[in-house]
Design an enzyme around this catalytic site. Structure first.
Site, PDB file in Angstrom:
ATOM      1  N   PRO A  45      63.638 -31.158  31.424  1.00  0.00           N
ATOM      2  CA  PRO A  45      64.452 -30.381  30.483  1.00  0.00           C
ATOM      3  C   PRO A  45      65.556 -31.250  29.889  1.00  0.00           C
ATOM      4  O   PRO A  45      66.296 -31.902  30.627  1.00  0.00           O
ATOM      5  CB  PRO A  45      65.028 -29.259  31.359  1.00  0.00           C
TER       6      PRO A  45
ATOM      7  N   ALA B 147      67.363 -26.785  28.306  1.00  0.00           N
ATOM      8  CA  ALA B 147      68.045 -25.607  28.828  1.00  0.00           C
ATOM      9  C   ALA B 147      68.367 -24.661  27.676  1.00  0.00           C
ATOM     10  O   ALA B 147      68.815 -25.093  26.612  1.00  0.00           O
ATOM     11  CB  ALA B 147      69.319 -26.024  29.543  1.00  0.00           C
TER      12      ALA B 147
ATOM     13  N   HIS C  29      67.603 -22.634  36.155  1.00  0.00           N
ATOM     14  CA  HIS C  29      68.432 -23.851  36.241  1.00  0.00           C
ATOM     15  C   HIS C  29      69.587 -23.608  37.226  1.00  0.00           C
ATOM     16  O   HIS C  29      70.590 -22.993  36.880  1.00  0.00           O
ATOM     17  CB  HIS C  29      68.963 -24.168  34.851  1.00  0.00           C
TER      18      HIS C  29
ATOM     19  N   ASN D  15      73.092 -29.195  38.388  1.00  0.00           N
ATOM     20  CA  ASN D  15      74.055 -29.833  37.478  1.00  0.00           C
ATOM     21  C   ASN D  15      75.340 -29.070  37.209  1.00  0.00           C
ATOM     22  O   ASN D  15      75.936 -29.199  36.132  1.00  0.00           O
ATOM     23  CB  ASN D  15      73.359 -30.169  36.151  1.00  0.00           C
TER      24      ASN D  15
ATOM     25  N   TYR E 104      76.010 -25.956  36.613  1.00  0.00           N
ATOM     26  CA  TYR E 104      76.047 -24.787  35.738  1.00  0.00           C
ATOM     27  C   TYR E 104      76.190 -23.520  36.595  1.00  0.00           C
ATOM     28  O   TYR E 104      76.378 -23.603  37.799  1.00  0.00           O
ATOM     29  CB  TYR E 104      74.848 -24.810  34.783  1.00  0.00           C
TER      30      TYR E 104
ATOM     31  N   GLY F 144      65.188 -41.228  36.930  1.00  0.00           N
ATOM     32  CA  GLY F 144      65.073 -42.674  36.817  1.00  0.00           C
ATOM     33  C   GLY F 144      63.769 -43.252  37.324  1.00  0.00           C
ATOM     34  O   GLY F 144      63.752 -44.348  37.898  1.00  0.00           O
TER      35      GLY F 144
ATOM     36  N   GLY G 289      62.794 -37.936  31.495  1.00  0.00           N
ATOM     37  CA  GLY G 289      63.670 -37.532  30.412  1.00  0.00           C
ATOM     38  C   GLY G 289      63.774 -38.582  29.342  1.00  0.00           C
ATOM     39  O   GLY G 289      63.110 -38.540  28.300  1.00  0.00           O
ATOM     40  N   ARG G 290      64.629 -39.583  29.615  1.00  0.00           N
ATOM     41  CA  ARG G 290      64.966 -40.553  28.578  1.00  0.00           C
ATOM     42  C   ARG G 290      63.740 -41.245  27.975  1.00  0.00           C
ATOM     43  O   ARG G 290      63.643 -41.399  26.763  1.00  0.00           O
ATOM     44  CB  ARG G 290      65.965 -41.560  29.153  1.00  0.00           C
TER      45      ARG G 290
END
Ligand code: PHB
Length: 370
Positions: A25, A60, A175, A178, A180, A302, A322-323
């Site tokens: 996400p 998200a 979620h 992180n 939230y 990673g 992700g990246r």
């Protein structure tokens, strides 16, 4: 040599993925001011679905306007938003791939000025307790009342229904990571409540568990995933020892919802969108795996090709990317064929409503057309 497990099929709830490389996400800020997606998102997700049998998890997505607080993030509360997401889902399904929607409420990570610009009163800046997060606000959030906590649980259930029954998503991810809103209840550095939602480990886990209960009742346990980040410092998080809290949470998930599609965990080597250079010795998600295995685990943070191959062989993990999935729309194909990856440009991660850095990264070969 046989194909590494990373590139072999796996059952995930009701779907069967054809390989274990998942789109993580990712907030991208490409929705419009009314939190509705357009053609750009259809193209973006469709590109990343290009290898059939890929599992995508959306960025998200706000469960309600008042759960927001960043601009250009999509929502799933209005008819217009549901219709926009439906186009995304149909494009992904047309590629033979799958997509879960991530359900989001910001709590104290919201920017109060953004809430205000949306016509919401200052009292909508909320959290579990009134613990400051100086990165976003010099005034503390308002603790949700007990009744409001229960109302939030229902907002999650409604959003899940909108996603699955309205837009046709294959499932939803709650979620809880992180820093939230659900994480703001889980972790004691933020949760100072004295009602049934605070204090003991059991009480701090109550809100996230009630969300999962309501969501699974709304759309089915096999269409529900949960994401956690026991070690993350993002959003002012990180308990002195996260193990007792997350041991209880994951043990309860296993006891009550053993058929969840998956548990998604962020590895301690990544927090938010950056790598942690000096992970303390002993910080590890092994304790989570010990509880949850042999159920489905998605691990994020990673990964390199070699690490992902080993994690699939050794632990049967799916890995979320992700990246590199931003800069490689055909990432699963490239990993399968061991084709070099295009590097990503951080400065294009979050350009409001822009196609740049979103749908213009090259494919290694022409994308398959239907
Ligand atoms: C972000 O927008 O930077 C963001 C969103 C969701 C996360 C982490 C970071 O879980």
């Amino acid at each position: 040599m046989s194909l590494p497990k990373l590139f072999q099929p796996k059952q995930v709830g009701e779907i069967t993925v054809q390989h274990r490389i998942v789109l993580a996400p990712l907030t991208r800020n490409r929705a419009n001011k009314e939190h509705v997606h357009g053609d750009l998102a259809v193209e973006y997700y469709s590109q990343r679905a290009s290898m059939p049998g890929t599992l995508l998890i959306t960025e998200a997505t706000y469960i309600a306007r008042k759960a927001g607080g960043y601009p250009h993030v999509p929502g799933i509360w209005s008819e217009e938003q549901i219709a926009a997401w439906k186009r995304v889902v149909e494009a992904v399904h047309a590629r033979g791939s799958y997509i879960f929607l991530q359900l989001w409420a910001l709590g104290r990570q919201a920017f109060p000025a953004v809430l205000e610009s949306e016509g919401l009163p200052p009292s909508s800046y909320v959290s579990s307790s009134d613990v400051l997060l100086l990165e976003v606000s010099s005034t503390p959030p308002r603790p949700l009342t007990t009744a409001e906590v229960k109302e939030y649980v229902q907002l999650y259930a409604t959003a899940a229904k909108n996603a699955v029954h309205g837009a046709g998503f294959d499932g939803v991810e709650v979620h809880c990571a992180n820093g939230y809103l659900p994480d703001q209840f889980l972790q004691d550095i933020c949760n100072k409540r004295t009602d049934e939602y605070g204090g003991s480990v059991e009480n701090r886990c109550r809100f996230p568990l009630e969300i999962v209960q309501a969501v699974t009742e709304a759309v089915g346990v096999r269409k529900t995933g949960v994401r956690i980040s026991p070690w993350g410092t993002f959003g002012g998080m990180r308990m002195a020892d996260p193990r007792p809290t997350f041991t209880h949470f994951v043990t309860q998930l296993r006891a009550r919802f053993p058929e969840l599609a998956y548990l998604h965990m962020i590895e301690p080597r990544t927090t938010g969108n950056i790598d942690v250079s000096d992970v303390p010795e002993g910080d590890s998600n092994d304790f989570v795996r010990d509880i949850w295995a042999p159920r489905v685990i998605i691990s994020a943070g990673g990964y390199t090709r070699q690490m992902a191959i080993e994690a699939a062989e050794k632990y049967d993990y799916l890995t979320a990317w992700g990246r590199y999935f931003i800069s490689n729309p055909d990432l699963p194909y490239r990993l399968l064929k061991n084709i070099p990856l295009t590097p990503y440009s951080r400065d294009m991660f979050y350009i409001d409503e822009s196609p740049r850095g979103y749908i213009d990264y090259p494919f290694a070969s022409e994308p398959q057309t239907q």
